[in-house]
Design an enzyme around this catalytic site. Sequence first.
Site, PDB file in Angstrom:
ATOM      1  N   GLU A  65       0.820  -1.223   0.000  1.00 39.35           N
ATOM      2  CA  GLU A  65       0.000   0.000   0.000  1.00 39.35           C
ATOM      3  C   GLU A  65       0.851   1.269   0.000  1.00 39.35           C
ATOM      4  O   GLU A  65       0.517   2.249  -0.648  1.00 39.35           O
ATOM      5  CB  GLU A  65      -0.873  -0.037   1.262  1.00 39.35           C
ATOM      6  CG  GLU A  65      -2.214   0.596   1.113  1.00 39.35           C
ATOM      7  CD  GLU A  65      -3.005   0.417   2.397  1.00 39.35           C
ATOM      8  OE1 GLU A  65      -3.576  -0.662   2.590  1.00 39.35           O
ATOM      9  OE2 GLU A  65      -3.040   1.364   3.203  1.00 39.35           O
ATOM     10  N   ASP A  66       1.947   1.237   0.700  1.00 39.61           N
ATOM     11  CA  ASP A  66       2.678   2.486   0.975  1.00 39.61           C
ATOM     12  C   ASP A  66       4.097   2.563   0.418  1.00 39.61           C
ATOM     13  O   ASP A  66       4.809   3.540   0.684  1.00 39.61           O
ATOM     14  CB  ASP A  66       2.742   2.719   2.499  1.00 39.61           C
ATOM     15  CG  ASP A  66       1.361   2.955   3.100  1.00 39.61           C
ATOM     16  OD1 ASP A  66       0.509   3.502   2.389  1.00 39.61           O
ATOM     17  OD2 ASP A  66       1.141   2.571   4.254  1.00 39.61           O
TER      18      ASP A  66
HETATM   19  P1  NDP Z   1      -6.034   8.777   7.436  1.00 39.39           P
HETATM   20  O1  NDP Z   1      -6.517   7.643   6.599  1.00 39.39           O
HETATM   21  O2  NDP Z   1      -5.492   9.998   6.788  1.00 39.39           O
HETATM   22  O3  NDP Z   1      -4.959   8.276   8.458  1.00 39.39           O
HETATM   23  C1  NDP Z   1      -5.141   7.092   9.129  1.00 39.39           C
HETATM   24  C2  NDP Z   1      -4.184   6.064   8.594  1.00 39.39           C
HETATM   25  O4  NDP Z   1      -2.859   6.603   8.636  1.00 39.39           O
HETATM   26  C3  NDP Z   1      -4.185   4.850   9.482  1.00 39.39           C
HETATM   27  O5  NDP Z   1      -5.138   3.915   9.054  1.00 39.39           O
HETATM   28  C4  NDP Z   1      -2.768   4.366   9.420  1.00 39.39           C
HETATM   29  O6  NDP Z   1      -2.692   3.439   8.362  1.00 39.39           O
HETATM   30  C5  NDP Z   1      -1.958   5.611   9.050  1.00 39.39           C
HETATM   31  N1  NDP Z   1      -1.197   6.195  10.174  1.00 39.39           N
HETATM   32  C6  NDP Z   1       0.055   6.701  10.103  1.00 39.39           C
HETATM   33  N2  NDP Z   1       0.462   7.137  11.276  1.00 39.39           N
HETATM   34  C7  NDP Z   1      -0.546   6.917  12.152  1.00 39.39           C
HETATM   35  C8  NDP Z   1      -0.696   7.140  13.541  1.00 39.39           C
HETATM   36  N3  NDP Z   1       0.285   7.680  14.284  1.00 39.39           N
HETATM   37  N4  NDP Z   1      -1.854   6.831  14.151  1.00 39.39           N
HETATM   38  C9  NDP Z   1      -2.853   6.271  13.427  1.00 39.39           C
HETATM   39  N5  NDP Z   1      -2.769   6.014  12.102  1.00 39.39           N
HETATM   40  C10 NDP Z   1      -1.611   6.330  11.452  1.00 39.39           C
HETATM   41  O7  NDP Z   1      -7.166   9.234   8.433  1.00 39.39           O
HETATM   42  P2  NDP Z   1      -8.667   9.343   8.145  1.00 39.39           P
HETATM   43  O8  NDP Z   1      -8.898   9.921   6.798  1.00 39.39           O
HETATM   44  O9  NDP Z   1      -9.285   8.043   8.507  1.00 39.39           O
HETATM   45  O10 NDP Z   1      -9.136  10.403   9.222  1.00 39.39           O
HETATM   46  C11 NDP Z   1      -9.818   9.993  10.368  1.00 39.39           C
HETATM   47  C12 NDP Z   1     -11.211  10.495  10.308  1.00 39.39           C
HETATM   48  O11 NDP Z   1     -11.212  11.917  10.245  1.00 39.39           O
HETATM   49  C13 NDP Z   1     -11.977   9.982   9.091  1.00 39.39           C
HETATM   50  O12 NDP Z   1     -13.205   9.427   9.490  1.00 39.39           O
HETATM   51  C14 NDP Z   1     -12.160  11.205   8.197  1.00 39.39           C
HETATM   52  O13 NDP Z   1     -13.443  11.246   7.605  1.00 39.39           O
HETATM   53  C15 NDP Z   1     -11.991  12.369   9.143  1.00 39.39           C
HETATM   54  N6  NDP Z   1     -11.291  13.471   8.560  1.00 39.39           N
HETATM   55  C16 NDP Z   1     -10.394  13.276   7.575  1.00 39.39           C
HETATM   56  C17 NDP Z   1      -9.713  14.335   7.015  1.00 39.39           C
HETATM   57  C18 NDP Z   1      -8.713  14.065   5.954  1.00 39.39           C
HETATM   58  O14 NDP Z   1      -8.122  14.987   5.431  1.00 39.39           O
HETATM   59  N7  NDP Z   1      -8.471  12.795   5.618  1.00 39.39           N
HETATM   60  C19 NDP Z   1      -9.934  15.705   7.462  1.00 39.39           C
HETATM   61  C20 NDP Z   1     -10.853  15.776   8.536  1.00 39.39           C
HETATM   62  C21 NDP Z   1     -11.497  14.694   9.041  1.00 39.39           C
HETATM   63  P3  NDP Z   1      -1.652   2.225   8.345  1.00 39.39           P
HETATM   64  O15 NDP Z   1      -1.551   1.577   9.659  1.00 39.39           O
HETATM   65  O16 NDP Z   1      -2.210   1.334   7.311  1.00 39.39           O
HETATM   66  O17 NDP Z   1      -0.382   2.850   7.932  1.00 39.39           O
END
Ligand code: NDP
Length: 179
Positions: A65-66
């Site tokens: 994925e990354d």
């Molecule tokens: P993202 O998908 O942007 O980020 C979450 C993903 O980033 C995780 O699943 C993880 O994936 C990875 N990751 C990397 N570092 C971390 C960390 N320290 N902690 C947790 N995850 C990390 O987030 P979302 O888009 O899901 O945002 C959360 C919620 O906020 C959503 O429901 C969205 O609708 C809302 N939101 C989103 C915005 C946006 O710009 N995306 C703006 C405002 C609100 P992995 O483990 O696979 O690497």
Amino acid sequence: MQATQLSQFISTAAFAADKHKDQRRKNASSTPYINHPLGVADILSQTGHDDLPTLQAALLHDTLEDTDTTLAELEITFGSQVAHIVAECSDNKTQSKQVRKQIQIDKARTVSIKAKQVKLADKLYNLRDLQTNSPPDWDIRRIKEYFIWAGKVTRQIEDASPAITELLAQVYAGTFEKD
Ligand code: NDP
Ligand code: ZN
């Protein structure tokens, strides 16, 4: 773990570390990316899911994925079983984030038990990180939304690991303590 298996495990960790070498996590301390796959493998090992393919898939679970890693590369290097688990844990990046998030909810039940275990450990690691070391640009609303979404995914697959599900329950119970 036998010596050969330990050697395979270390080689897999080295491969993942190299693939993620220029990446950092989104948390406040910008942790080296490899801390995450290692932490996911550690959760699995501590909860009794310590067979080699599962631990290898945990180490590799974000490479498709990354990073520039391909499925064929994983198949050649680690075999079809490990590659398949990693593929099951990977989103299709050609789709929008919104669609990918919905697919994770809809398809969670359809993957293998080992992939479900890796997914549960992945979510547990991320939720713990969001509680203790959250990204500086994430407000509490965004963190809560992530918890709600993660809950929708993990609820579908909790039978795959009662032990990780118990740890997730502890995290979900403390979700809104920052209120
Ligand atoms: P993202 O998908 O942007 O980020 C979450 C993903 O980033 C995780 O699943 C993880 O994936 C990875 N990751 C990397 N570092 C971390 C960390 N320290 N902690 C947790 N995850 C990390 O987030 P979302 O888009 O899901 O945002 C959360 C919620 O906020 C959503 O429901 C969205 O609708 C809302 N939101 C989103 C915005 C946006 O710009 N995306 C703006 C405002 C609100 P992995 O483990 O696979 O690497
Ligand atoms: Zn991950």
